[in-house]
Motif scaffolding. Structure first.
Motif, PDB file in Angstrom:
ATOM      1  N   LEU A 113       0.829  -1.202   0.000  1.00  0.00           N
ATOM      2  CA  LEU A 113       0.000   0.000   0.000  1.00  0.00           C
ATOM      3  C   LEU A 113       0.866   1.255   0.000  1.00  0.00           C
ATOM      4  CD1 LEU A 113      -2.813   1.286   0.181  1.00  0.00           C
ATOM      5  CD2 LEU A 113      -2.603   1.140   2.665  1.00  0.00           C
ATOM      6  N   LEU A 114       1.915   1.248   0.782  1.00  0.00           N
ATOM      7  CA  LEU A 114       2.815   2.396   0.835  1.00  0.00           C
ATOM      8  C   LEU A 114       3.544   2.597  -0.495  1.00  0.00           C
ATOM      9  CD1 LEU A 114       4.275   1.882   4.410  1.00  0.00           C
ATOM     10  CD2 LEU A 114       2.602   3.582   3.685  1.00  0.00           C
ATOM     11  N   LYS A 115       3.959   1.479  -1.107  1.00  0.00           N
ATOM     12  CA  LYS A 115       4.623   1.597  -2.412  1.00  0.00           C
ATOM     13  C   LYS A 115       3.659   2.154  -3.458  1.00  0.00           C
ATOM     14  CE  LYS A 115       6.433  -2.630  -2.386  1.00  0.00           C
ATOM     15  NZ  LYS A 115       7.163  -3.815  -2.883  1.00  0.00           N
ATOM     16  N   PHE A 116       2.402   1.698  -3.434  1.00  0.00           N
ATOM     17  CA  PHE A 116       1.409   2.209  -4.372  1.00  0.00           C
ATOM     18  C   PHE A 116       1.155   3.700  -4.128  1.00  0.00           C
ATOM     19  CE2 PHE A 116      -2.883   3.242  -5.740  1.00  0.00           C
ATOM     20  CZ  PHE A 116      -2.863   2.787  -7.052  1.00  0.00           C
ATOM     21  N   SER A 117       1.108   4.101  -2.858  1.00  0.00           N
ATOM     22  CA  SER A 117       0.833   5.513  -2.546  1.00  0.00           C
ATOM     23  C   SER A 117       1.981   6.437  -2.946  1.00  0.00           C
ATOM     24  CB  SER A 117       0.502   5.681  -1.064  1.00  0.00           C
ATOM     25  OG  SER A 117       1.624   5.425  -0.273  1.00  0.00           O
ATOM     26  N   VAL A 118       3.165   5.886  -3.131  1.00  0.00           N
ATOM     27  CA  VAL A 118       4.285   6.683  -3.651  1.00  0.00           C
ATOM     28  C   VAL A 118       4.354   6.575  -5.174  1.00  0.00           C
ATOM     29  CG1 VAL A 118       6.796   6.886  -3.693  1.00  0.00           C
ATOM     30  CG2 VAL A 118       5.623   6.528  -1.532  1.00  0.00           C
ATOM     31  N   ALA A 119       4.108   5.370  -5.681  1.00  0.00           N
ATOM     32  CA  ALA A 119       4.244   5.141  -7.127  1.00  0.00           C
ATOM     33  C   ALA A 119       3.154   5.844  -7.924  1.00  0.00           C
ATOM     34  CB  ALA A 119       4.227   3.640  -7.430  1.00  0.00           C
ATOM     35  N   TRP A 120       1.909   5.831  -7.431  1.00  0.00           N
ATOM     36  CA  TRP A 120       0.825   6.380  -8.242  1.00  0.00           C
ATOM     37  C   TRP A 120       0.987   7.868  -8.540  1.00  0.00           C
ATOM     38  CZ3 TRP A 120      -3.224   9.768  -8.614  1.00  0.00           C
ATOM     39  CH2 TRP A 120      -4.099   9.536  -9.671  1.00  0.00           C
ATOM     40  N   PRO A 121       1.248   8.729  -7.549  1.00  0.00           N
ATOM     41  CA  PRO A 121       1.450  10.143  -7.893  1.00  0.00           C
ATOM     42  C   PRO A 121       2.636  10.361  -8.829  1.00  0.00           C
ATOM     43  CG  PRO A 121       1.157   9.914  -5.535  1.00  0.00           C
ATOM     44  CD  PRO A 121       1.263   8.539  -6.099  1.00  0.00           C
ATOM     45  N   LEU A 122       3.711   9.589  -8.619  1.00  0.00           N
ATOM     46  CA  LEU A 122       4.888   9.739  -9.468  1.00  0.00           C
ATOM     47  C   LEU A 122       4.590   9.340 -10.910  1.00  0.00           C
ATOM     48  CD1 LEU A 122       7.916  10.421  -9.462  1.00  0.00           C
ATOM     49  CD2 LEU A 122       8.351   8.022  -9.027  1.00  0.00           C
ATOM     50  N   VAL A 123       3.952   8.187 -11.091  1.00  0.00           N
ATOM     51  CA  VAL A 123       3.637   7.709 -12.437  1.00  0.00           C
ATOM     52  C   VAL A 123       2.585   8.598 -13.083  1.00  0.00           C
ATOM     53  CG1 VAL A 123       2.678   5.760 -13.741  1.00  0.00           C
ATOM     54  CG2 VAL A 123       4.324   5.345 -11.921  1.00  0.00           C
ATOM     55  N   TYR A 124       1.564   8.993 -12.314  1.00  0.00           N
ATOM     56  CA  TYR A 124       0.509   9.839 -12.884  1.00  0.00           C
ATOM     57  C   TYR A 124       1.074  11.170 -13.338  1.00  0.00           C
ATOM     58  CZ  TYR A 124      -3.897  11.959 -13.836  1.00  0.00           C
ATOM     59  OH  TYR A 124      -4.924  12.579 -14.506  1.00  0.00           O
ATOM     60  N   HIS A 125       1.909  11.773 -12.506  1.00  0.00           N
ATOM     61  CA  HIS A 125       2.498  13.067 -12.872  1.00  0.00           C
ATOM     62  C   HIS A 125       3.384  12.926 -14.113  1.00  0.00           C
ATOM     63  CE1 HIS A 125       3.190  17.236 -11.808  1.00  0.00           C
ATOM     64  NE2 HIS A 125       4.466  17.062 -12.105  1.00  0.00           N
ATOM     65  N   PHE A 126       4.136  11.835 -14.185  1.00  0.00           N
ATOM     66  CA  PHE A 126       4.975  11.596 -15.361  1.00  0.00           C
ATOM     67  C   PHE A 126       4.114  11.423 -16.616  1.00  0.00           C
ATOM     68  CE2 PHE A 126       6.990   8.700 -18.347  1.00  0.00           C
ATOM     69  CZ  PHE A 126       8.147   9.409 -18.642  1.00  0.00           C
ATOM     70  N   CYS A 127       3.054  10.593 -16.528  1.00  0.00           N
ATOM     71  CA  CYS A 127       2.188  10.374 -17.696  1.00  0.00           C
ATOM     72  C   CYS A 127       1.476  11.660 -18.116  1.00  0.00           C
ATOM     73  CB  CYS A 127       1.159   9.282 -17.410  1.00  0.00           C
ATOM     74  SG  CYS A 127       1.861   7.637 -17.265  1.00  0.00           S
ATOM     75  N   GLY A 128       1.037  12.441 -17.140  1.00  0.00           N
ATOM     76  CA  GLY A 128       0.407  13.723 -17.457  1.00  0.00           C
ATOM     77  C   GLY A 128       1.382  14.679 -18.126  1.00  0.00           C
ATOM     78  N   ALA A 129       2.611  14.704 -17.653  1.00  0.00           N
ATOM     79  CA  ALA A 129       3.629  15.561 -18.269  1.00  0.00           C
ATOM     80  C   ALA A 129       3.951  15.087 -19.685  1.00  0.00           C
ATOM     81  CB  ALA A 129       4.893  15.569 -17.420  1.00  0.00           C
TER      82      ALA A 129
END
Length: 177
Positions: A113-129
């Motif tokens: 859960l902690l890994k997902f909570s760090v990975a999701w914002p990072l991946v989402y921000h990268f994909c949005g960029a």
């Protein structure tokens, strides 16, 4: 005489001009007081109509593109706050404190859960960029349908990649004796 004839000025402009001139001109101070007492404010005029305030934000359904844009900004702020927090802990307590805290969390049952909570914002921000870079350099995808579909794609791809990243476990660091 006023710099602009009154027919070209609204009451708010005249009130502001009178307030600015008031310290230097007693006549302007009197004019400002008369205008404030004689002209109701916008809020007073709207309350006098008896109509309810529009619930604009509470009933408005944001389109997918707007939600995606808001989410990119929020993930950027979260990533910045997280990075600043980690840097602050490292600065105040030393890099060993961050390393030991991460290792402690990685060994806990909440690790996925902690890994997902760090990975999701990072991946989402990268994909949005990445999507914005395509928009900026190729000028593609500006129709309403394409923006909606690309927003759903960014949400889906980010969730899938984050779930994959959260399910991967790296070997724990062996402590040297």
């Amino acid at each position: 005489p006023a710099p602009f004839p009154p027919q070209y000025c609204n009451q708010a402009m005249l009130r502001a001009a009178a307030r600015l001139a008031a310290p230097r001109c007693p006549a302007a101070l009197g004019m400002a007081r008369r205008m404030q007492s004689s002209t109701p404010s916008y809020t007073e005029r709207m309350n006098a109509t008896g109509r309810p305030l529009s619930p604009h934000v509470t009933i408005y359904a944001f389109p997918a593109g707007a939600l995606s844009s808001i989410t990119v900004r929020v993930t950027g702020m979260l990533l910045c706050a997280g990075t600043t927090g980690i840097a602050g802990i490292s600065l105040l307590s030393g890099p060993e404190a961050v390393s030991s805290t991460v290792q402690l969390l990685a060994d806990s049952s909440l690790a996925p859960l902690l890994k997902f909570s760090v990975a999701w914002p990072l991946v989402y921000h990268f994909c949005g960029a990445f999507r914005h870079a395509i928009w900026d350099h190729k000028m593609l995808g500006f129709s309403n349908q394409t923006v909606r579909l690309s927003s759903y794609a960014v949400f889906g791809i980010s969730t899938a990649l984050s779930l994959a990243a959260a399910s991967i476990s790296l070997p724990s660091k062996e402590k040297k004796k």
